[in-house]
Design a protein around this motif. Structure first.
Motif, PDB file in Angstrom:
ATOM      1  N   ARG A  55       1.699   9.180  39.113  1.00  0.00           N
ATOM      2  CA  ARG A  55       0.805   8.617  40.084  1.00  0.00           C
ATOM      3  C   ARG A  55       1.728   8.414  41.499  1.00  0.00           C
ATOM      4  NH1 ARG A  55      -4.221   9.343  39.613  1.00  0.00           N
ATOM      5  NH2 ARG A  55      -3.102  11.303  39.077  1.00  0.00           N
ATOM      6  N   ALA A  56       2.937   7.897  41.119  1.00  0.00           N
ATOM      7  CA  ALA A  56       3.757   7.804  42.443  1.00  0.00           C
ATOM      8  C   ALA A  56       3.928   9.233  43.060  1.00  0.00           C
ATOM      9  CB  ALA A  56       5.093   7.127  41.989  1.00  0.00           C
ATOM     10  N   HIS A  57       4.317  10.090  42.193  1.00  0.00           N
ATOM     11  CA  HIS A  57       4.283  11.509  42.910  1.00  0.00           C
ATOM     12  C   HIS A  57       3.141  12.052  43.661  1.00  0.00           C
ATOM     13  CE1 HIS A  57       5.771  15.599  43.223  1.00  0.00           C
ATOM     14  NE2 HIS A  57       4.744  15.914  42.626  1.00  0.00           N
ATOM     15  N   CYS A  81       0.096  13.290  48.654  1.00  0.00           N
ATOM     16  CA  CYS A  81      -0.860  13.221  49.490  1.00  0.00           C
ATOM     17  C   CYS A  81      -0.566  12.821  51.058  1.00  0.00           C
ATOM     18  CB  CYS A  81      -1.821  11.911  48.952  1.00  0.00           C
ATOM     19  SG  CYS A  81      -2.745  12.599  47.475  1.00  0.00           S
ATOM     20  N   ARG A  82       0.642  11.966  50.675  1.00  0.00           N
ATOM     21  CA  ARG A  82       1.049  11.477  52.120  1.00  0.00           C
ATOM     22  C   ARG A  82       1.429  12.582  52.870  1.00  0.00           C
ATOM     23  NH1 ARG A  82       5.313   8.471  50.736  1.00  0.00           N
ATOM     24  NH2 ARG A  82       4.022   6.650  50.090  1.00  0.00           N
ATOM     25  N   GLU A  83       2.312  13.711  52.366  1.00  0.00           N
ATOM     26  CA  GLU A  83       2.723  14.969  53.007  1.00  0.00           C
ATOM     27  C   GLU A  83       1.656  15.673  53.550  1.00  0.00           C
ATOM     28  OE1 GLU A  83       5.963  15.249  54.115  1.00  0.00           O
ATOM     29  OE2 GLU A  83       6.257  13.270  53.223  1.00  0.00           O
ATOM     30  N   ALA A  84       0.645  15.864  52.702  1.00  0.00           N
ATOM     31  CA  ALA A  84      -0.465  16.753  52.976  1.00  0.00           C
ATOM     32  C   ALA A  84      -1.135  16.143  54.277  1.00  0.00           C
ATOM     33  CB  ALA A  84      -1.567  16.762  51.866  1.00  0.00           C
ATOM     34  N   ILE A  85      -1.352  14.681  54.369  1.00  0.00           N
ATOM     35  CA  ILE A  85      -1.893  14.222  55.586  1.00  0.00           C
ATOM     36  C   ILE A  85      -0.949  14.357  56.798  1.00  0.00           C
ATOM     37  CG2 ILE A  85      -2.446  12.104  56.715  1.00  0.00           C
ATOM     38  CD1 ILE A  85      -3.510  11.098  53.815  1.00  0.00           C
ATOM     39  N   LYS A  86       0.518  14.181  56.789  1.00  0.00           N
ATOM     40  CA  LYS A  86       1.406  14.365  57.687  1.00  0.00           C
ATOM     41  C   LYS A  86       1.305  15.872  58.175  1.00  0.00           C
ATOM     42  CE  LYS A  86       5.126  11.449  56.503  1.00  0.00           C
ATOM     43  NZ  LYS A  86       6.401  11.121  55.994  1.00  0.00           N
ATOM     44  N   ALA A  87       0.971  16.718  57.323  1.00  0.00           N
ATOM     45  CA  ALA A  87       0.744  18.346  57.500  1.00  0.00           C
ATOM     46  C   ALA A  87      -0.626  18.646  58.364  1.00  0.00           C
ATOM     47  CB  ALA A  87       0.732  19.126  56.551  1.00  0.00           C
ATOM     48  N   GLY A  88      -1.283  17.583  58.592  1.00  0.00           N
ATOM     49  CA  GLY A  88      -2.453  17.756  59.163  1.00  0.00           C
ATOM     50  C   GLY A  88      -3.815  18.261  58.603  1.00  0.00           C
ATOM     51  N   VAL A  89      -3.647  18.114  57.340  1.00  0.00           N
ATOM     52  CA  VAL A  89      -4.883  18.556  56.704  1.00  0.00           C
ATOM     53  C   VAL A  89      -6.137  17.882  56.682  1.00  0.00           C
ATOM     54  CG1 VAL A  89      -5.997  18.657  54.075  1.00  0.00           C
ATOM     55  CG2 VAL A  89      -3.399  19.225  54.631  1.00  0.00           C
ATOM     56  N   GLU A  90      -6.103  16.512  56.987  1.00  0.00           N
ATOM     57  CA  GLU A  90      -7.234  15.887  57.289  1.00  0.00           C
ATOM     58  C   GLU A  90      -7.576  16.180  58.825  1.00  0.00           C
ATOM     59  OE1 GLU A  90     -10.360  13.822  55.978  1.00  0.00           O
ATOM     60  OE2 GLU A  90      -8.642  14.188  54.745  1.00  0.00           O
ATOM     61  N   GLU A  91      -7.070  16.227  59.909  1.00  0.00           N
ATOM     62  CA  GLU A  91      -7.311  16.667  61.061  1.00  0.00           C
ATOM     63  C   GLU A  91      -7.860  17.922  61.000  1.00  0.00           C
ATOM     64  OE1 GLU A  91      -5.037  17.569  65.149  1.00  0.00           O
ATOM     65  OE2 GLU A  91      -4.051  16.393  63.857  1.00  0.00           O
ATOM     66  N   ARG A  92      -7.426  18.687  60.293  1.00  0.00           N
ATOM     67  CA  ARG A  92      -7.970  20.430  60.356  1.00  0.00           C
ATOM     68  C   ARG A  92      -9.533  20.043  59.576  1.00  0.00           C
ATOM     69  NH1 ARG A  92      -9.354  24.786  62.191  1.00  0.00           N
ATOM     70  NH2 ARG A  92      -9.177  26.588  60.804  1.00  0.00           N
ATOM     71  N   ARG A  93      -9.690  19.229  58.672  1.00  0.00           N
ATOM     72  CA  ARG A  93     -10.886  19.171  58.236  1.00  0.00           C
ATOM     73  C   ARG A  93     -12.195  18.843  58.932  1.00  0.00           C
ATOM     74  NH1 ARG A  93     -10.852  16.022  52.444  1.00  0.00           N
ATOM     75  NH2 ARG A  93     -12.927  16.605  52.878  1.00  0.00           N
TER      76      ARG A  93
END
Length: 128
Positions: A61-63, A68-80
């Motif tokens: 769960r911690a992993h 998820c934090r790294e994916a958000i940093k990578a701009g996944v949410e912004e791209r969506r």
């Protein structure tokens, strides 16, 4: 993990100990086989500590949080969001083109700003 969480329990130490111990926090931690001879047999040590399965689950769960934090940093949410905006622009352009091709009367054109948004909200699942 699920089997442990479903309430499997282990009996207490003695007959007078009516309490039960949940395997998420209580279990065998060491087994010693003394082999054959005068003091033969198996000794088991029990203690209260988190189950290894719980520890692994908590680490996973911690992993997941880190990933998820790294994916958000990578701009996944912004791209969506950008993709959703582009899709909205495509739909709006298609509707404008359809309405232009229909050759609507002035009365029909006046209703477009009311009718089209209402139906798009219904499509999106929001109240009209």
């Amino acid at each position: 993990m699920q089997e442990l969480e479903d309430g499997m329990t282990v009996s207490g130490f003695g007959a007078d100990n009516a309490a039960t111990r949940h395997p998420l926090v209580w279990g065998t931690t060491k087994v010693v086989d003394r082999g054959s001879g005068e003091h033969q047999g198996v000794d088991e040590t029990e203690s209260a500590s988190p189950s290894i399965w719980y520890d692994l689950y908590a680490k996973e769960r911690a992993h997941l949080v880190v990933v998820c934090r790294e994916a958000i940093k990578a701009g996944v949410e912004e791209r969506r969001v950008r993709l959703a905006e582009q899709q909205g622009e495509l739909v709006a352009g298609a509707i404008r083109a359809i309405l232009a091709d229909l050759g609507l009367t002035p009365e029909q054109q006046a209703k477009v700003s009311e009718v089209v948004p209402r139906h798009l909200r219904l499509l999106a699942g929001t109240a009209a």
